[in-house]
Design a protein around this motif. Structure first.
Motif, PDB file in Angstrom:
ATOM      1  N   GLY A  81      -2.280 -63.652 -12.621  1.00  0.00           N
ATOM      2  CA  GLY A  81      -1.650 -64.171 -13.830  1.00  0.00           C
ATOM      3  C   GLY A  81      -1.398 -63.096 -14.867  1.00  0.00           C
ATOM      4  N   PHE A  82      -2.298 -62.128 -14.972  1.00  0.00           N
ATOM      5  CA  PHE A  82      -2.121 -61.036 -15.933  1.00  0.00           C
ATOM      6  C   PHE A  82      -0.837 -60.269 -15.629  1.00  0.00           C
ATOM      7  CE2 PHE A  82      -2.474 -56.476 -16.664  1.00  0.00           C
ATOM      8  CZ  PHE A  82      -2.718 -56.423 -18.023  1.00  0.00           C
ATOM      9  N   PHE A  83      -0.617 -59.950 -14.365  1.00  0.00           N
ATOM     10  CA  PHE A  83       0.555 -59.154 -13.997  1.00  0.00           C
ATOM     11  C   PHE A  83       1.844 -59.978 -14.113  1.00  0.00           C
ATOM     12  CE2 PHE A  83      -2.964 -56.892 -12.065  1.00  0.00           C
ATOM     13  CZ  PHE A  83      -2.666 -55.584 -12.410  1.00  0.00           C
ATOM     14  N   VAL A  84       1.761 -61.283 -13.869  1.00  0.00           N
ATOM     15  CA  VAL A  84       2.934 -62.137 -14.054  1.00  0.00           C
ATOM     16  C   VAL A  84       3.343 -62.142 -15.517  1.00  0.00           C
ATOM     17  CG1 VAL A  84       3.742 -64.525 -14.017  1.00  0.00           C
ATOM     18  CG2 VAL A  84       2.517 -63.602 -12.046  1.00  0.00           C
ATOM     19  N   ARG A  85       2.351 -62.263 -16.410  1.00  0.00           N
ATOM     20  CA  ARG A  85       2.668 -62.270 -17.845  1.00  0.00           C
ATOM     21  C   ARG A  85       3.153 -60.900 -18.312  1.00  0.00           C
ATOM     22  NH1 ARG A  85      -2.212 -65.074 -17.651  1.00  0.00           N
ATOM     23  NH2 ARG A  85      -3.367 -63.223 -18.348  1.00  0.00           N
ATOM     24  N   ARG A  86       2.518 -59.844 -17.843  1.00  0.00           N
ATOM     25  CA  ARG A  86       2.840 -58.503 -18.323  1.00  0.00           C
ATOM     26  C   ARG A  86       4.190 -58.015 -17.785  1.00  0.00           C
ATOM     27  NH1 ARG A  86       0.056 -54.079 -20.377  1.00  0.00           N
ATOM     28  NH2 ARG A  86      -1.016 -55.699 -21.555  1.00  0.00           N
ATOM     29  N   PHE A  87       4.514 -58.366 -16.536  1.00  0.00           N
ATOM     30  CA  PHE A  87       5.749 -57.871 -15.916  1.00  0.00           C
ATOM     31  C   PHE A  87       6.606 -59.054 -15.454  1.00  0.00           C
ATOM     32  CE2 PHE A  87       2.344 -54.749 -15.061  1.00  0.00           C
ATOM     33  CZ  PHE A  87       2.832 -53.702 -15.824  1.00  0.00           C
ATOM     34  N   ALA A  88       6.847 -59.980 -16.384  1.00  0.00           N
ATOM     35  CA  ALA A  88       7.517 -61.235 -16.032  1.00  0.00           C
ATOM     36  C   ALA A  88       8.933 -61.029 -15.535  1.00  0.00           C
ATOM     37  CB  ALA A  88       7.506 -62.177 -17.230  1.00  0.00           C
ATOM     38  N   SER A  89       9.643 -60.048 -16.052  1.00  0.00           N
ATOM     39  CA  SER A  89      11.051 -59.871 -15.687  1.00  0.00           C
ATOM     40  C   SER A  89      11.251 -58.935 -14.499  1.00  0.00           C
ATOM     41  CB  SER A  89      11.833 -59.337 -16.888  1.00  0.00           C
ATOM     42  OG  SER A  89      11.347 -58.067 -17.278  1.00  0.00           O
ATOM     43  N   MET A  90      10.174 -58.341 -13.990  1.00  0.00           N
ATOM     44  CA  MET A  90      10.279 -57.435 -12.845  1.00  0.00           C
ATOM     45  C   MET A  90      10.066 -58.196 -11.543  1.00  0.00           C
ATOM     46  SD  MET A  90       8.063 -54.165 -14.245  1.00  0.00           S
ATOM     47  CE  MET A  90       7.543 -53.812 -12.554  1.00  0.00           C
ATOM     48  N   GLY A 105      18.736 -52.999  -2.944  1.00  0.00           N
ATOM     49  CA  GLY A 105      20.079 -53.464  -3.258  1.00  0.00           C
ATOM     50  C   GLY A 105      20.307 -53.556  -4.747  1.00  0.00           C
ATOM     51  N   ASP A 106      20.813 -54.722  -5.203  1.00  0.00           N
ATOM     52  CA  ASP A 106      21.198 -54.887  -6.595  1.00  0.00           C
ATOM     53  C   ASP A 106      19.991 -54.857  -7.532  1.00  0.00           C
ATOM     54  OD1 ASP A 106      23.777 -55.088  -5.764  1.00  0.00           O
ATOM     55  OD2 ASP A 106      23.819 -57.280  -5.772  1.00  0.00           O
ATOM     56  N   ARG A 107      18.879 -55.450  -7.117  1.00  0.00           N
ATOM     57  CA  ARG A 107      17.709 -55.529  -7.990  1.00  0.00           C
ATOM     58  C   ARG A 107      16.554 -54.750  -7.372  1.00  0.00           C
ATOM     59  NH1 ARG A 107      15.814 -61.262  -9.531  1.00  0.00           N
ATOM     60  NH2 ARG A 107      14.503 -59.965 -10.887  1.00  0.00           N
ATOM     61  N   PRO A 108      15.997 -53.815  -8.098  1.00  0.00           N
ATOM     62  CA  PRO A 108      14.883 -53.044  -7.540  1.00  0.00           C
ATOM     63  C   PRO A 108      13.608 -53.875  -7.475  1.00  0.00           C
ATOM     64  CG  PRO A 108      15.209 -52.469  -9.834  1.00  0.00           C
ATOM     65  CD  PRO A 108      16.338 -53.390  -9.465  1.00  0.00           C
ATOM     66  N   ARG A 109      12.724 -53.485  -6.584  1.00  0.00           N
ATOM     67  CA  ARG A 109      11.384 -54.070  -6.513  1.00  0.00           C
ATOM     68  C   ARG A 109      10.388 -52.958  -6.793  1.00  0.00           C
ATOM     69  NH1 ARG A 109       8.408 -58.279  -4.812  1.00  0.00           N
ATOM     70  NH2 ARG A 109      10.283 -59.453  -4.264  1.00  0.00           N
ATOM     71  N   PHE A 110       9.299 -53.304  -7.445  1.00  0.00           N
ATOM     72  CA  PHE A 110       8.262 -52.341  -7.764  1.00  0.00           C
ATOM     73  C   PHE A 110       7.009 -52.701  -6.975  1.00  0.00           C
ATOM     74  CE2 PHE A 110      11.252 -52.369 -11.183  1.00  0.00           C
ATOM     75  CZ  PHE A 110      11.359 -51.034 -11.559  1.00  0.00           C
ATOM     76  N   VAL A 111       6.491 -51.724  -6.254  1.00  0.00           N
ATOM     77  CA  VAL A 111       5.376 -51.956  -5.337  1.00  0.00           C
ATOM     78  C   VAL A 111       4.199 -51.074  -5.742  1.00  0.00           C
ATOM     79  CG1 VAL A 111       4.630 -51.910  -2.931  1.00  0.00           C
ATOM     80  CG2 VAL A 111       6.987 -52.516  -3.487  1.00  0.00           C
ATOM     81  N   ALA A 112       2.999 -51.655  -5.699  1.00  0.00           N
ATOM     82  CA  ALA A 112       1.780 -50.914  -6.039  1.00  0.00           C
ATOM     83  C   ALA A 112       0.733 -51.135  -4.958  1.00  0.00           C
ATOM     84  CB  ALA A 112       1.237 -51.359  -7.392  1.00  0.00           C
ATOM     85  N   TRP A 113      -0.130 -50.150  -4.778  1.00  0.00           N
ATOM     86  CA  TRP A 113      -1.253 -50.232  -3.843  1.00  0.00           C
ATOM     87  C   TRP A 113      -2.548 -50.167  -4.646  1.00  0.00           C
ATOM     88  CZ3 TRP A 113      -3.068 -51.482   0.712  1.00  0.00           C
ATOM     89  CH2 TRP A 113      -4.283 -50.946   1.151  1.00  0.00           C
ATOM     90  N   LYS A 135      20.723 -45.281 -25.643  1.00  0.00           N
ATOM     91  CA  LYS A 135      21.247 -46.036 -24.512  1.00  0.00           C
ATOM     92  C   LYS A 135      20.557 -47.386 -24.466  1.00  0.00           C
ATOM     93  CE  LYS A 135      17.846 -44.120 -21.268  1.00  0.00           C
ATOM     94  NZ  LYS A 135      17.630 -43.415 -19.993  1.00  0.00           N
ATOM     95  N   ALA A 136      21.188 -48.332 -23.760  1.00  0.00           N
ATOM     96  CA  ALA A 136      20.597 -49.655 -23.601  1.00  0.00           C
ATOM     97  C   ALA A 136      19.444 -49.590 -22.608  1.00  0.00           C
ATOM     98  CB  ALA A 136      21.655 -50.648 -23.124  1.00  0.00           C
ATOM     99  N   VAL A 137      18.322 -50.219 -22.960  1.00  0.00           N
ATOM    100  CA  VAL A 137      17.165 -50.257 -22.075  1.00  0.00           C
ATOM    101  C   VAL A 137      16.624 -51.685 -22.026  1.00  0.00           C
ATOM    102  CG1 VAL A 137      16.493 -47.862 -22.499  1.00  0.00           C
ATOM    103  CG2 VAL A 137      15.578 -49.665 -23.955  1.00  0.00           C
ATOM    104  N   THR A 138      15.847 -51.964 -20.993  1.00  0.00           N
ATOM    105  CA  THR A 138      15.182 -53.253 -20.850  1.00  0.00           C
ATOM    106  C   THR A 138      13.791 -53.153 -21.469  1.00  0.00           C
ATOM    107  OG1 THR A 138      16.369 -53.656 -18.785  1.00  0.00           O
ATOM    108  CG2 THR A 138      14.445 -55.035 -19.232  1.00  0.00           C
ATOM    109  N   ILE A 139      13.496 -54.026 -22.411  1.00  0.00           N
ATOM    110  CA  ILE A 139      12.217 -53.958 -23.118  1.00  0.00           C
ATOM    111  C   ILE A 139      11.047 -54.054 -22.144  1.00  0.00           C
ATOM    112  CG2 ILE A 139      10.752 -55.090 -24.835  1.00  0.00           C
ATOM    113  CD1 ILE A 139      13.127 -53.683 -26.028  1.00  0.00           C
ATOM    114  N   SER A 140      11.131 -54.976 -21.190  1.00  0.00           N
ATOM    115  CA  SER A 140      10.007 -55.189 -20.278  1.00  0.00           C
ATOM    116  C   SER A 140       9.706 -53.959 -19.430  1.00  0.00           C
ATOM    117  CB  SER A 140      10.289 -56.379 -19.357  1.00  0.00           C
ATOM    118  OG  SER A 140      11.458 -56.154 -18.592  1.00  0.00           O
ATOM    119  N   ARG A 141      10.708 -53.100 -19.205  1.00  0.00           N
ATOM    120  CA  ARG A 141      10.503 -51.931 -18.352  1.00  0.00           C
ATOM    121  C   ARG A 141      10.105 -50.687 -19.148  1.00  0.00           C
ATOM    122  NH1 ARG A 141      15.327 -51.346 -14.068  1.00  0.00           N
ATOM    123  NH2 ARG A 141      13.992 -49.588 -13.497  1.00  0.00           N
ATOM    124  N   THR A 142      10.271 -50.718 -20.465  1.00  0.00           N
ATOM    125  CA  THR A 142       9.994 -49.523 -21.261  1.00  0.00           C
ATOM    126  C   THR A 142       8.835 -49.700 -22.220  1.00  0.00           C
ATOM    127  OG1 THR A 142      11.707 -50.245 -22.822  1.00  0.00           O
ATOM    128  CG2 THR A 142      12.349 -48.633 -21.169  1.00  0.00           C
TER     129      THR A 142
END
Length: 465
Positions: A155-164, A134-142, A405-412
């Motif tokens: 905790g590492f992934f929470v800090r590294r990808f806090a806005s995702m 929907g409005d906000r994507p989710r990112f999934v990893a295996w 273009k405008a980009v999100t820092i956390s995603r790029t």
């Protein structure tokens, strides 16, 4: 035989509490049946707790606790008993922690090292795929860890990808982050994770284009990236073909003389003329209130160019970029990242200070799109004369100027981006962001990440030379 029941295979606090109780009662290691909830108990074990020793508590070196926290995550079924036996030994003789010839110490240390390697591999080889929700994507990893590291690594992934919004699925447990709360779920299968997304094709093209056969060391590559992880990496499908053709490509590279890019006969004269022209810039209204144009500075043959947002109050008065608090922080970070500050060209996406007057203070305001676009002409002229290998955008405004273009820092941030002019782009935070983080623990973590990114960029510059 006493029974010690733990809530999970990585229950360090449960083990620590039980081990302290048993050790205080002088219970020998062979008299304890360690097990995890769901496992069958020994027929000889009983639940009655041992009678504590009235002699009081005891302490052990912090190094033991650090070692135990890692080793307990190993899959070795004897790890709980091994750690308890080592605890009894260290309690009696703390110097045992420094005896690398001690068989029990060596075995425990090998468990901890294996766990730390597994945690590193998870951080390096988790690949998120975007899932439309929907409005906000989710990112999934295996990922398939060798040991019980998922909770400890969360905790590492929470800090590294806090806005995702992301999920990491593993066979035993899944962890989910919604931007605010970390939750757990049951284990999954590889079929529950997405197979790929369109971004992977771009990444594979870039990976193939930057693969350097002259630097190929297969043994080192396999040591750092074992084949078991290849199926999770989109670029891994290209490796066999690239390796197979590496020898022929290397020979071709040796036979082909290097191309020397055409450069102006007098770069310094051209740059000085450009700087003089920029000093009278009226391309946007910002020049009316600013003290002066703040142009870039640094070596004109720099391989690395850093682009900030705009001059601050001190830069506007001094006429030089990055001389205020953010610039001082950047200087220290570059030093820690082992990048020679004198070899870097620094500039800003916008050359005039935009601010709001509040009493005697001039409060920074973020440049708008027309102002960024008007100043993009100057940035392009700087880059055309310097011709760097890598261009780093510090913050969202600089990233917008670099990418158009405008980009999100956390995603790029944290990964190379091929630009149209042949330069390799990177995105990270602006040093002023680190100054604004209120929480000291988070500030330290963000600063460490910033230095790590600069170090990676510095190594990339060396690799491209």
């Amino acid at each position: 035989m006493y029974q010690a029941l733990l809530s999970g295979p990585d229950d360090f606090e449960g083990w620590r509490t039980a081990a302290r109780r048993f050790a205080s009662a002088n219970v020998p290691a062979q008299d304890i049946d360690w097990r995890v909830e769901g496992q069958a108990a020994s027929l000889l074990s009983f639940d009655e707790p041992p009678r504590p020793n009235t002699g009081g508590g005891f302490s052990v070196p912090r190094a033991f606790l650090n070692l135990a926290e890692s080793a307990i995550l190993h899959r070795d079924e004897q790890r709980f008993a091994l750690l308890y036996e080592l605890l009894l030994n260290v309690r009696q003789q703390p110097s045992r922690m420094d005896d690398q010839a001690d068989p029990l110490m060596r075995r425990t240390d090998s468990l901890a090292k294996a766990v730390r390697r597994d945690m590193h591999k998870m951080r390096a080889f988790v690949r998120f795929r975007e899932v439309d929700e929907g409005d906000r994507p989710r990112f999934v990893a295996w990922f398939e860890p060798d040991h019980h590291i998922v909770r400890a690594n969360a905790g590492f992934f929470v800090r590294r990808f806090a806005s995702m919004r992301w999920s990491i699925l593993t066979p035993e447990i899944s962890i989910h982050w919604d931007g605010e709360i970390l939750s757990e779920g049951p284990g999954a299968t590889r079929a529950d994770a997405p197979a790929g997304d369109p971004v992977e094709e771009v990444w594979k093209s870039y990976y193939a284009a930057t693969f350097n056969p002259a630097r190929l060391k297969q043994r080192a590559m396999l040591s750092e990236m074992p084949k078991k992880y290849w199926r999770n990496l989109p670029e891994a499908a290209l490796i066999p073909e690239l390796v197979a053709g590496a020898q022929a490509r290397e020979a071709s590279m040796i036979a082909t003389p290097p191309k020397v890019p055409a450069r102006p006969g007098n770069v310094a004269v051209a740059w000085n003329a450009l700087r003089e022209e920029a000093s009278a810039c009226t391309r946007c209204p910002l020049y009316r209130d600013a003290t002066q144009t703040v142009f870039g500075e640094g070596p004109l043959d720099a391989r690395l160019v850093l682009v900030g947002e705009q001059p601050g109050d001190q830069e506007d008065l001094a006429g030089r970029p990055f001389v205020g608090p953010a610039g001082q922080l950047l200087d220290r970070a570059l030093e820690e990242a082992r990048i020679d500050r004198a070899s870097v060209y620094v500039t800003n996406a916008v050359k005039h200070f935009k601010y709001e007057q509040r009493g005697k203070r001039r409060i920074h305001q973020t440049p708008e799109t027309p102002e960024i676009q008007a100043c993009r002409w100057w940035l392009d002229q700087e880059l055309d004369r310097i011709r760097p290998r890598i261009l780093v955008a510090l913050g969202a405004t600089a990233a917008r100027a670099m990418l158009g273009k405008a980009v999100t820092i956390s995603r790029t941030r944290g990964a190379p981006i091929p630009l149209d002019n042949g330069v390799e782009g990177w995105v990270t935070v602006h040093p002023s962001f680190l100054l604004r983080v209120p929480d000291e623990a988070r500030k330290a973590a963000e600063r460490a990440r910033f230095v790590e990114e600069l170090r990676n960029i510095g190594e990339r510059v060396s690799a491209l030379d």
